[in-house]
Design a protein around this motif. Structure first.
Motif, PDB file in Angstrom:
ATOM      1  N   GLY A  10     -19.827 105.970  14.303  1.00  0.00           N
ATOM      2  CA  GLY A  10     -20.612 105.471  13.166  1.00  0.00           C
ATOM      3  C   GLY A  10     -22.119 105.501  13.441  1.00  0.00           C
ATOM      4  N   HIS A  11     -22.861 105.529  12.321  1.00  0.00           N
ATOM      5  CA  HIS A  11     -24.328 105.363  12.385  1.00  0.00           C
ATOM      6  C   HIS A  11     -25.020 106.476  13.192  1.00  0.00           C
ATOM      7  CE1 HIS A  11     -23.124 101.527  10.687  1.00  0.00           C
ATOM      8  NE2 HIS A  11     -22.210 101.516  11.646  1.00  0.00           N
ATOM      9  N   GLY A  12     -26.211 106.187  13.719  1.00  0.00           N
ATOM     10  CA  GLY A  12     -26.952 107.205  14.476  1.00  0.00           C
ATOM     11  C   GLY A  12     -28.339 107.447  13.910  1.00  0.00           C
ATOM     12  N   GLU A  40     -27.345  98.372  20.597  1.00  0.00           N
ATOM     13  CA  GLU A  40     -27.197  98.947  19.262  1.00  0.00           C
ATOM     14  C   GLU A  40     -25.835  99.605  19.108  1.00  0.00           C
ATOM     15  OE1 GLU A  40     -31.807  99.992  18.127  1.00  0.00           O
ATOM     16  OE2 GLU A  40     -30.599 101.584  19.054  1.00  0.00           O
ATOM     17  N   GLU A  41     -25.214  99.343  17.955  1.00  0.00           N
ATOM     18  CA  GLU A  41     -23.885  99.888  17.668  1.00  0.00           C
ATOM     19  C   GLU A  41     -23.835 101.409  17.835  1.00  0.00           C
ATOM     20  OE1 GLU A  41     -22.583  99.080  13.688  1.00  0.00           O
ATOM     21  OE2 GLU A  41     -20.721 100.218  13.899  1.00  0.00           O
ATOM     22  N   LYS A  42     -24.872 102.096  17.336  1.00  0.00           N
ATOM     23  CA  LYS A  42     -24.829 103.571  17.353  1.00  0.00           C
ATOM     24  C   LYS A  42     -24.623 104.140  18.753  1.00  0.00           C
ATOM     25  CE  LYS A  42     -29.828 104.410  17.700  1.00  0.00           C
ATOM     26  NZ  LYS A  42     -30.979 105.172  17.191  1.00  0.00           N
ATOM     27  N   ILE A  46     -15.364 105.232  14.523  1.00  0.00           N
ATOM     28  CA  ILE A  46     -15.515 104.185  15.542  1.00  0.00           C
ATOM     29  C   ILE A  46     -16.775 103.363  15.287  1.00  0.00           C
ATOM     30  CG2 ILE A  46     -15.680 103.735  18.027  1.00  0.00           C
ATOM     31  CD1 ILE A  46     -14.206 106.391  18.459  1.00  0.00           C
ATOM     32  N   HIS A  47     -16.599 102.053  15.292  1.00  0.00           N
ATOM     33  CA  HIS A  47     -17.689 101.131  14.967  1.00  0.00           C
ATOM     34  C   HIS A  47     -17.658  99.905  15.860  1.00  0.00           C
ATOM     35  CE1 HIS A  47     -19.020 103.015  11.129  1.00  0.00           C
ATOM     36  NE2 HIS A  47     -17.824 103.599  11.273  1.00  0.00           N
ATOM     37  N   ALA A  48     -18.716  99.101  15.732  1.00  0.00           N
ATOM     38  CA  ALA A  48     -18.725  97.762  16.338  1.00  0.00           C
ATOM     39  C   ALA A  48     -19.255  96.816  15.265  1.00  0.00           C
ATOM     40  CB  ALA A  48     -19.598  97.730  17.576  1.00  0.00           C
ATOM     41  N   ASN A  49     -18.896  95.570  15.410  1.00  0.00           N
ATOM     42  CA  ASN A  49     -19.131  94.602  14.347  1.00  0.00           C
ATOM     43  C   ASN A  49     -20.161  93.553  14.756  1.00  0.00           C
ATOM     44  OD1 ASN A  49     -18.580  93.464  11.867  1.00  0.00           O
ATOM     45  ND2 ASN A  49     -16.348  93.569  12.161  1.00  0.00           N
ATOM     46  N   LYS A 106     -20.821  96.041   4.811  1.00  0.00           N
ATOM     47  CA  LYS A 106     -21.782  96.329   5.875  1.00  0.00           C
ATOM     48  C   LYS A 106     -21.731  97.807   6.261  1.00  0.00           C
ATOM     49  CE  LYS A 106     -21.894  93.308   9.140  1.00  0.00           C
ATOM     50  NZ  LYS A 106     -21.241  92.790  10.336  1.00  0.00           N
ATOM     51  N   GLU A 107     -20.504  98.325   6.432  1.00  0.00           N
ATOM     52  CA  GLU A 107     -20.396  99.728   6.854  1.00  0.00           C
ATOM     53  C   GLU A 107     -20.820 100.675   5.729  1.00  0.00           C
ATOM     54  OE1 GLU A 107     -20.254 100.236   9.799  1.00  0.00           O
ATOM     55  OE2 GLU A 107     -18.902  98.889  10.864  1.00  0.00           O
ATOM     56  N   ASN A 108     -20.515 100.320   4.497  1.00  0.00           N
ATOM     57  CA  ASN A 108     -20.884 101.203   3.385  1.00  0.00           C
ATOM     58  C   ASN A 108     -22.381 101.162   3.088  1.00  0.00           C
ATOM     59  OD1 ASN A 108     -18.258 102.042   2.930  1.00  0.00           O
ATOM     60  ND2 ASN A 108     -17.835 100.421   1.442  1.00  0.00           N
TER      61      ASN A 108
HETATM   62 ZN   LIG Z   1     -20.564 100.409  11.859  1.00  0.00          ZN
END
Ligand SMILES: [Zn+2]
Length: 391
Positions: free
Chosen positions: A45-47, A59-61, A114-117, A146-148
């Motif tokens: 996810g993200h980036g 950072e989640e990314k 794949i994500h983190a919360n 949040k993810e959207n």
């Molecule tokens: Zn995420």
């Protein structure tokens, strides 16, 4: 809050346009050789300009990219024949619709995001795996929101997503209407992932959940979105920011992938050949998951002609598909009859009309347009004709 009439109309137009413009998640039109799992898309996810959720200075990314790469490496090492496609391998921003497009264009068999919360309550921790569906709790809706909401970072997101507002609960009504031919498979993988997290990686299991994720909505294959932990919880943040922790998470997902792959490929080997349409006692459904276990069917002694039986037609397609369970919503008793240009797909063989009709409503939950048909000497005939023959 009361919604004005005009707002309602906008909402309806929005929902309808969504279904016209985006293909419904359908397995029947997308399937290739269902017997092998050959392409997997891993989606960190993200980036780039979108760090995802941030806890402390983590950072989640970055966390999810490392897990994704480790997962891909393991798959590639043990299954060199499998093509692993990443939506990103570096720290770049990829729009959500692009991620789905990458998966669809690769003709992938599986999509793993794949994500983190993170939440305000820092005591909350644990792992959860989502499949596409309708949220059943406010918490699940919040994760999807949040993810959207990363789409807000995309240029022109209003046009791209047809006015979808990731922060408005009303926008999520459309997920009630989603027809996901792959739901059973996605749930099955999600369950295995959570088992691995709980049993082997010793993570807290916050269970398998459903919510409206745009990225899963737009992909046309089984898919899950894994929340690997909460960066808002200090010990989980420490775990996820350590290479060892991330390696454990990647290995757990890898083992889940392996189990899922074996399951899918074993089930695919079961199919009835079209020429083998003979009346036979209805097999008890193989209990592959609690969700799927259909009621046992009682077969009465055969009182009618042996060459006459009833079935339930579920689809008529130009495509010849393996009538395996994963191509047909987990139905284990599907057979195919080819009558060019169409191939017809039927579920079950029943010795009398009432047994077939008793089963119909369960099948219609998966295939709303399903209906009862009859066969005589292996020829498809109407139920009316069959009833005449029974007299
Ligand atoms: Zn995420």
């Amino acid at each position: 809050m009361k919604i004005s009439c005009q707002k309602h109309i906008y909402l309806i137009v929005f929902i309808l346009s969504f279904f016209v413009l985006f293909p419904v998640k359908k397995g029947l039109t997308q399937s290739k050789d269902a017997s092998r799992l050959s392409v997997i898309v891993i989606d960190p996810g993200h980036g780039g300009k979108d760090p995802g959720t941030v806890g402390g200075n983590v950072e989640e990314k970055n966390v999810v990219l490392d897990i994704a790469l480790k997962l891909g490496e393991q798959i590639q090492k043990e299954f060199p024949d499998i093509k692993v496609v990443y939506t990103r391998k570096t720290d770049v921003f990829i729009p959500l619709h692009k991620r789905a497009e990458i998966a669809n264009k690769s003709n992938a068999d599986l999509f793993i995001s794949i994500h983190a919360n993170a939440v305000e309550q820092s005591y909350v921790y644990g792992t959860e795996t989502f499949v596409l569906g309708q949220h059943r709790s406010q918490d699940n809706l919040e994760v999807a929101k949040k993810e959207n909401s990363v789409i807000l970072l995309e240029d022109d997101y209003t046009n791209t997503y047809e006015g979808f507002d990731p922060n408005s609960s009303e926008s999520y009504i459309m997920f009630e209407l989603v027809q996901d031919e792959y739901k059973e498979q996605s749930i099955s993988l999600a369950n295995i992932v959570q088992n691995e997290f709980r049993e082997r990686a010793m993570r807290k299991d916050r269970s398998v959940k459903e919510a409206g994720f745009l990225v899963l909505r737009r992909t046309t294959m089984p898919g899950v979105l894994i929340e690997t932990g909460f960066l808002s919880n200090s010990s989980e943040r420490n775990y996820l920011s350590s290479p060892g922790g991330r390696a454990n998470i990647a290995s757990a997902i890898f083992r889940a992938f392996k189990t899922y792959k074996t399951d899918v490929e074993q089930k695919s080997s079961f199919h009835l050949v079209t020429s083998d349409v003979k009346p036979q006692p209805v097999p008890r459904p193989v209990a592959e998951s609690k969700k799927q276990a259909a009621p046992a069917i009682e077969t009465k002694p055969n009182t009618v002609k042996k060459d006459l039986y009833y079935s339930i037609q579920i689809a008529a397609l130009k495509k010849k598909l393996n009538p395996a369970a994963e191509n047909f919503e987990g139905l284990t008793n599907v057979f195919r009859v080819d009558a060019p240009p169409l191939s017809r797909y039927f579920s079950g063989k029943y010795e009398n009309r009432s047994t077939a009709e008793a089963e119909l409503s369960a099948v219609q939950k998966k295939y709303p347009a399903a209906f009862v048909v009859a066969f005589h000497n292996n020829q498809l005939i109407s139920v009316k004709m069959a009833q005449e023959l029974e007299k």
